[in-house]
Design a protein around this motif. Structure first.
Motif, short mmCIF file in Angstrom:
data_model
loop_
_atom_site.label_atom_id
_atom_site.label_comp_id
_atom_site.label_asym_id
_atom_site.label_seq_id
_atom_site.Cartn_x
_atom_site.Cartn_y
_atom_site.Cartn_z
N ASP A 46 0.85 -1.19 0.00
CA ASP A 46 0.00 0.00 0.00
C ASP A 46 0.89 1.25 0.00
O ASP A 46 1.36 1.68 1.04
N ASP A 48 0.21 4.29 -0.24
CA ASP A 48 -0.31 5.42 0.53
C ASP A 48 0.12 5.35 2.00
O ASP A 48 0.36 6.37 2.63
N LEU A 49 0.20 4.14 2.54
CA LEU A 49 0.60 3.96 3.94
C LEU A 49 2.11 3.82 4.10
O LEU A 49 2.67 4.26 5.10
N GLN A 51 5.48 4.92 3.28
CA GLN A 51 6.28 5.99 2.72
C GLN A 51 7.45 6.29 3.63
O GLN A 51 7.28 6.41 4.85
#
Length: 79
Positions: A46, A48-49, A51
């Motif tokens: 994922d 988005d999560l 990083q």
């Protein structure tokens, strides 16, 4: 496999080694006692999560939802 390196903020671990699904299979450096993190999930797929520069999301094996460690991701790499 995926290696997640955390910024050292005094914790006893700095790296999680995960399989391709995000299940933690090893923790570095090695500890004298079995790690409480083995079997937990990190959402490695994922973007988005996951990083660099953000807090590390994690879901303990007994939990139904993700939370965040108070440790920042330094590097995410495929090994």
């Amino acid at each position: 496999m995926i290696k997640i390196t955390l910024i050292n903020s005094g914790q006893s671990f700095q790296q999680f080694i995960c399989d391709d699904t995000g299940k933690i299979i090893d923790v570095q450096p090695k500890q004298d006692t079995p790690s409480i993190w083995i079997g937990s999930l990190i959402p490695v797929n994922d973007p988005d999560l996951m990083q660099e520069g953000k807090y590390c999301p994690i879901k303990k094996a007994y939990s139904s939802s993700y939370g965040y460690l108070r440790h920042i991701i330094k590097k995410i790499e495929t090994i």
